[in-house]
Design a protein around this motif. Structure first.
Motif, PDB file in Angstrom:
ATOM      1  N   SER A 225      13.205  -2.655  16.468  1.00 59.91           N
ATOM      2  CA  SER A 225      14.480  -1.934  16.651  1.00 59.91           C
ATOM      3  C   SER A 225      14.966  -1.281  15.368  1.00 59.91           C
ATOM      4  N   GLU A 226      14.084  -0.443  14.822  1.00 61.30           N
ATOM      5  CA  GLU A 226      14.419   0.237  13.570  1.00 61.30           C
ATOM      6  C   GLU A 226      15.049   1.598  13.867  1.00 61.30           C
ATOM      7  N   ASN A 227      14.474   2.290  14.859  1.00 59.44           N
ATOM      8  CA  ASN A 227      14.766   3.707  15.027  1.00 59.44           C
ATOM      9  C   ASN A 227      14.920   3.985  16.522  1.00 59.44           C
TER      10      ASN A 227
ATOM     11  N   PRO B 137       1.280  -8.208  12.967  1.00 60.73           N
ATOM     12  CA  PRO B 137       1.174  -7.085  13.896  1.00 60.73           C
ATOM     13  C   PRO B 137       2.158  -5.989  13.446  1.00 60.73           C
ATOM     14  N   ARG B 138       1.684  -4.750  13.251  1.00 59.35           N
ATOM     15  CA  ARG B 138       2.528  -3.738  12.600  1.00 59.35           C
ATOM     16  C   ARG B 138       3.851  -3.556  13.332  1.00 59.35           C
ATOM     17  N   PHE B 139       3.797  -3.172  14.615  1.00 56.75           N
ATOM     18  CA  PHE B 139       4.959  -3.166  15.517  1.00 56.75           C
ATOM     19  C   PHE B 139       4.434  -2.984  16.927  1.00 56.75           C
ATOM     20  N   ALA B 140       5.284  -3.252  17.911  1.00 55.85           N
ATOM     21  CA  ALA B 140       4.811  -3.315  19.296  1.00 55.85           C
ATOM     22  C   ALA B 140       4.015  -2.071  19.718  1.00 55.85           C
TER      23      ALA B 140
ATOM     24  N   PRO C 167       0.813  -1.229   0.000  1.00 52.77           N
ATOM     25  CA  PRO C 167       0.000   0.000   0.000  1.00 52.77           C
ATOM     26  C   PRO C 167       0.846   1.279   0.000  1.00 52.77           C
ATOM     27  N   GLN C 168       2.140   1.138   0.238  1.00 54.60           N
ATOM     28  CA  GLN C 168       2.995   2.337   0.273  1.00 54.60           C
ATOM     29  C   GLN C 168       3.652   2.625  -1.083  1.00 54.60           C
ATOM     30  N   THR C 169       3.222   1.917  -2.117  1.00 54.71           N
ATOM     31  CA  THR C 169       3.798   2.133  -3.449  1.00 54.71           C
ATOM     32  C   THR C 169       3.694   3.594  -3.872  1.00 54.71           C
TER      33      THR C 169
ATOM     34  N   GLY D  82      11.610  -7.213  10.712  1.00 49.11           N
ATOM     35  CA  GLY D  82      12.178  -6.181   9.849  1.00 49.11           C
ATOM     36  C   GLY D  82      13.108  -5.256  10.613  1.00 49.11           C
ATOM     37  N   HIS D  83      14.271  -4.981  10.016  1.00 48.96           N
ATOM     38  CA  HIS D  83      15.256  -3.977  10.459  1.00 48.96           C
ATOM     39  C   HIS D  83      16.288  -4.523  11.450  1.00 48.96           C
ATOM     40  N   CYS D  84      15.941  -4.766  12.715  1.00 44.24           N
ATOM     41  CA  CYS D  84      16.901  -5.376  13.671  1.00 44.24           C
ATOM     42  C   CYS D  84      18.186  -4.559  13.825  1.00 44.24           C
TER      43      CYS D  84
ATOM     44  N   PRO E  45       7.549  10.622  12.416  1.00 45.35           N
ATOM     45  CA  PRO E  45       6.817  11.633  11.625  1.00 45.35           C
ATOM     46  C   PRO E  45       6.432  11.145  10.240  1.00 45.35           C
ATOM     47  N   TRP E  46       7.254  10.282   9.637  1.00 46.40           N
ATOM     48  CA  TRP E  46       6.950   9.726   8.308  1.00 46.40           C
ATOM     49  C   TRP E  46       5.672   8.877   8.371  1.00 46.40           C
ATOM     50  N   LEU E  47       5.524   8.105   9.439  1.00 54.11           N
ATOM     51  CA  LEU E  47       4.308   7.295   9.602  1.00 54.11           C
ATOM     52  C   LEU E  47       3.079   8.196   9.712  1.00 54.11           C
TER      53      LEU E  47
ATOM     54  N   THR F 278      13.328  -4.718   0.684  1.00 57.01           N
ATOM     55  CA  THR F 278      13.390  -3.346   0.171  1.00 57.01           C
ATOM     56  C   THR F 278      12.700  -2.372   1.124  1.00 57.01           C
ATOM     57  N   ASP F 279      11.679  -2.862   1.845  1.00 59.42           N
ATOM     58  CA  ASP F 279      10.863  -1.999   2.698  1.00 59.42           C
ATOM     59  C   ASP F 279      10.248  -0.815   1.948  1.00 59.42           C
ATOM     60  N   VAL F 280       9.929  -0.981   0.674  1.00 59.02           N
ATOM     61  CA  VAL F 280       9.105   0.036   0.006  1.00 59.02           C
ATOM     62  C   VAL F 280       7.835   0.229   0.831  1.00 59.02           C
ATOM     63  N   GLY F 281       7.301   1.480   1.103  1.00 62.11           N
ATOM     64  CA  GLY F 281       7.713   2.753   0.676  1.00 62.11           C
ATOM     65  C   GLY F 281       8.772   3.494   1.466  1.00 62.11           C
ATOM     66  N   ALA F 282       9.273   3.009   2.647  1.00 61.54           N
ATOM     67  CA  ALA F 282      10.422   3.700   3.234  1.00 61.54           C
ATOM     68  C   ALA F 282      11.662   3.353   2.434  1.00 61.54           C
ATOM     69  N   GLY F 283      11.710   2.157   1.892  1.00 59.31           N
ATOM     70  CA  GLY F 283      12.787   1.805   0.964  1.00 59.31           C
ATOM     71  C   GLY F 283      12.602   2.577  -0.324  1.00 59.31           C
TER      72      GLY F 283
ATOM     73  N   PHE G 299      17.519   5.917   4.037  1.00 60.66           N
ATOM     74  CA  PHE G 299      16.560   6.964   3.684  1.00 60.66           C
ATOM     75  C   PHE G 299      15.999   7.652   4.931  1.00 60.66           C
ATOM     76  N   LEU G 300      15.558   6.849   5.912  1.00 60.16           N
ATOM     77  CA  LEU G 300      14.963   7.435   7.121  1.00 60.16           C
ATOM     78  C   LEU G 300      16.020   7.781   8.174  1.00 60.16           C
ATOM     79  N   GLY G 301      17.276   7.469   7.892  1.00 62.33           N
ATOM     80  CA  GLY G 301      18.326   7.741   8.876  1.00 62.33           C
ATOM     81  C   GLY G 301      18.177   6.881  10.121  1.00 62.33           C
TER      82      GLY G 301
ATOM     83  N   THR H 185      18.046   0.248   2.068  1.00 63.04           N
ATOM     84  CA  THR H 185      17.669   1.523   1.421  1.00 63.04           C
ATOM     85  C   THR H 185      16.736   2.310   2.326  1.00 63.04           C
ATOM     86  N   SER H 186      15.883   1.595   3.047  1.00 59.43           N
ATOM     87  CA  SER H 186      14.969   2.239   3.991  1.00 59.43           C
ATOM     88  C   SER H 186      15.742   2.850   5.160  1.00 59.43           C
ATOM     89  N   ASN H 187      16.688   2.098   5.675  1.00 63.22           N
ATOM     90  CA  ASN H 187      17.423   2.545   6.862  1.00 63.22           C
ATOM     91  C   ASN H 187      18.273   3.771   6.570  1.00 63.22           C
TER      92      ASN H 187
HETATM   93  N1  GUN Z   1       7.266   0.674  11.691  1.00 63.05           N
HETATM   94  C1  GUN Z   1       5.927   0.550  11.831  1.00 63.05           C
HETATM   95  N2  GUN Z   1       5.302   0.673  10.649  1.00 63.05           N
HETATM   96  C2  GUN Z   1       6.263   0.858   9.727  1.00 63.05           C
HETATM   97  C3  GUN Z   1       6.224   1.058   8.307  1.00 63.05           C
HETATM   98  O1  GUN Z   1       5.188   1.065   7.653  1.00 63.05           O
HETATM   99  N3  GUN Z   1       7.448   1.227   7.715  1.00 63.05           N
HETATM  100  C4  GUN Z   1       8.618   1.189   8.409  1.00 63.05           C
HETATM  101  N4  GUN Z   1       9.765   1.349   7.753  1.00 63.05           N
HETATM  102  N5  GUN Z   1       8.656   1.038   9.729  1.00 63.05           N
HETATM  103  C5  GUN Z   1       7.495   0.868  10.382  1.00 63.05           C
END
Ligand code: GUN
Ligand code: ZN
Length: 436
Positions: free
Chosen positions: A235-237, A204-207, A83-85, A271-273, A97-99, A322-327, A300-302, A296-298
């Motif tokens: 543990s993405e950000n 589940p999207r994330f915790a 859906p983030q295409t 995802g990410h780790c 903020p991107w979310l 790829t994590d499109v659309g953050a990728g 891009f979003l720093g 590419t996502s990591n």
């Molecule tokens: N963390 C929770 N939702 C998302 C998402 O849609 N994209 C990314 N990159 N991280 C997330």
């Protein structure tokens, strides 16, 4: 007199695939410079040297001539959001903020099945143009977004994994799951999991966006259907990690939140780790979970730099997403390009051979699908890609002078993209051919 029908096709090209992880096994690679790939009824029949196999073809079967090209298993992208295409390359200072700004309003549109179906068709076209034959895909909270995706994938007979996002707090009301959303996921599993080549991922999207009650119900679902996938973010950000620490002060780490709820198991893809510590990586390995690394996502979003050495020390199963659309690209070649640079910035070194492994058999192993996809062992599904080392003037010039296979693969990874994909095959059928 009836003429015997044969459903055999053969392809002459250089062949590359893997039987193991080249980082740990010096015999992992199979390479046939003048090779022949033989396909029967959509499955691999044989892969080897042309001279050894040509005599085994049934009478009348003429190999398709891809000499000068390289055939590898189709790429496997283990983390992205269809859906983030439409919001790829949306500027924002970081994940949270991107979310808020882009992601949630974009995902709202998937309550409309027609929009979902049209986006799914474009998304699948784009994957195939980039040589990706299997992807592990987030839909939205709307069950109709899942139906739209699987309808589109099933119509093309692709091997895809997807699931409905679960999210019942810390999100806009228009995307919040009502009670019973886990039951809706169960209905979707019953409808789609293992229907043809479709597979379901509990998502589940994330915790931060699930209540404890939802995480508990999600884990029960994952236990009831042990051969489904689980996918989530971890543990993405740094801001996200701090937030999870506040929401779950009893947990040892962000990853530990998932383990306490029972969401770590084989076929769980995280995802990410990026900010995992040694103990976390040890838990990933011990539970049979796998990481989807999304460079590419990591960048891009720093978000940060994945630590390949730390993960390899723990022998955690790895794959690339790829994590499109953050990728910022659908191309697994471009994803390798940035993975290589991420590794360098962390003081690690990722050979191109390893990156091709991660995008094929490594991902299949991470998903528990070795033998089905990811390499050319007999009986595997015939998902493969034809790579053209002369697709751009620069690649042609660079690949005219090579000292090793590693140099060829490295040039393809660093300089290649969708233009490099001459053709893509899924279950033995051509599903993309680059325009002349
Ligand atoms: N963390 C929770 N939702 C998302 C998402 O849609 N994209 C990314 N990159 N991280 C997330
Ligand atoms: Zn993601």
């Amino acid at each position: 007199m009836s003429i015997a029908q044969t459903n055999v096709q053969a392809y002459r090209a250089s062949l590359l695939h893997f039987h193991g992880d080249p980082a740990f096994d010096s015999e992992a690679r199979a390479w046939h410079e003048d090779g022949l790939l033989v396909v029967e009824d959509g499955r691999i029949k044989a892969a080897g040297d042309y001279a050894a196999l040509i005599g085994s073809l049934p009478p009348g079967v003429v190999p398709h001539d891809y000499r000068g090209q390289l055939i590898t298993p189709g790429f496997i992208d283990t983390h992205l959001h269809y859906p983030q295409t439409d919001m790829v390359a949306s500027p924002s200072p970081g994940l949270l903020p991107w979310l808020e700004t882009y992601t949630f309003p974009t995902e709202r549109r998937f309550e409309d099945p027609a929009h979902a179906r049209a986006t799914a068709e474009f998304f699948l076209d784009e994957l195939l143009r980039c040589g990706t034959t299997t992807a592990v895909v987030y839909c939205t909270v709307h069950p109709q977004s899942v139906d739209a995706f699987f309808d589109a994938s099933e119509a093309r007979n692709l091997r895809m994994v997807a699931g409905k996002v679960l999210m019942d707090r810390h999100c806009p009301d228009f995307l919040r799951d009502l009670e019973g959303s886990v039951g809706t996921s169960a209905d979707l599993i019953e409808k789609w999991h293992k229907r043809g080549r479709q597979l379901y991922a509990i998502t589940p999207r994330f915790a931060p966006t699930s209540t404890d009650a939802q995480l508990r119900a999600t884990a029960e679902l994952a236990q009831a259907y042990p051969d489904t996938f689980i996918q989530t973010h971890v543990s993405e950000n740094k801001d996200e990690c701090k937030w999870v620490g506040e929401l779950h002060p009893q947990a040892r780490s962000y990853l530990d939140v998932y383990e306490r709820f029972g969401l770590m198991r084989p076929r769980a893809l995280f995802g990410h780790c990026i900010w995992l510590d040694d103990e976390d990586f040890a838990r990933m390995t011990a539970t049979g979970s796998a990481a989807a690394v999304c460079p590419t996502s990591n960048l891009f979003l720093g978000s940060g730099l994945f630590d390949f050495d730390k993960a390899d020390s723990a022998r955690t199963q790895l794959s690339l997403g790829t994590d499109v659309g953050a990728g910022t690209s659908f191309s697994m070649l471009q994803t390798m390009n940035e993975a290589y640079k991420v590794a360098r910035l962390k003081g690690s070194y990722l050979p191109a051979e390893r990156m091709f492994y991660l995008a094929t058999l490594g991902a299949a192993r991470a998903m528990g699908l070795e033998g089905t996809i990811g390499n050319f062992q007999p009986g595997a599904e015939a998902d493969f890609v034809v790579l053209d080392p002369t697709c751009t003037p620069l690649l042609a010039r660079r690949t005219r002078q090579l000292d090793s296979l590693e140099e060829l693969l490295f040039a393809l990874a660093l300089l290649g993209d969708d233009r490099t994909i001459r053709a893509t095959y899924s279950a033995g059928m051509q599903v993309h051919a680059r325009a002349a």
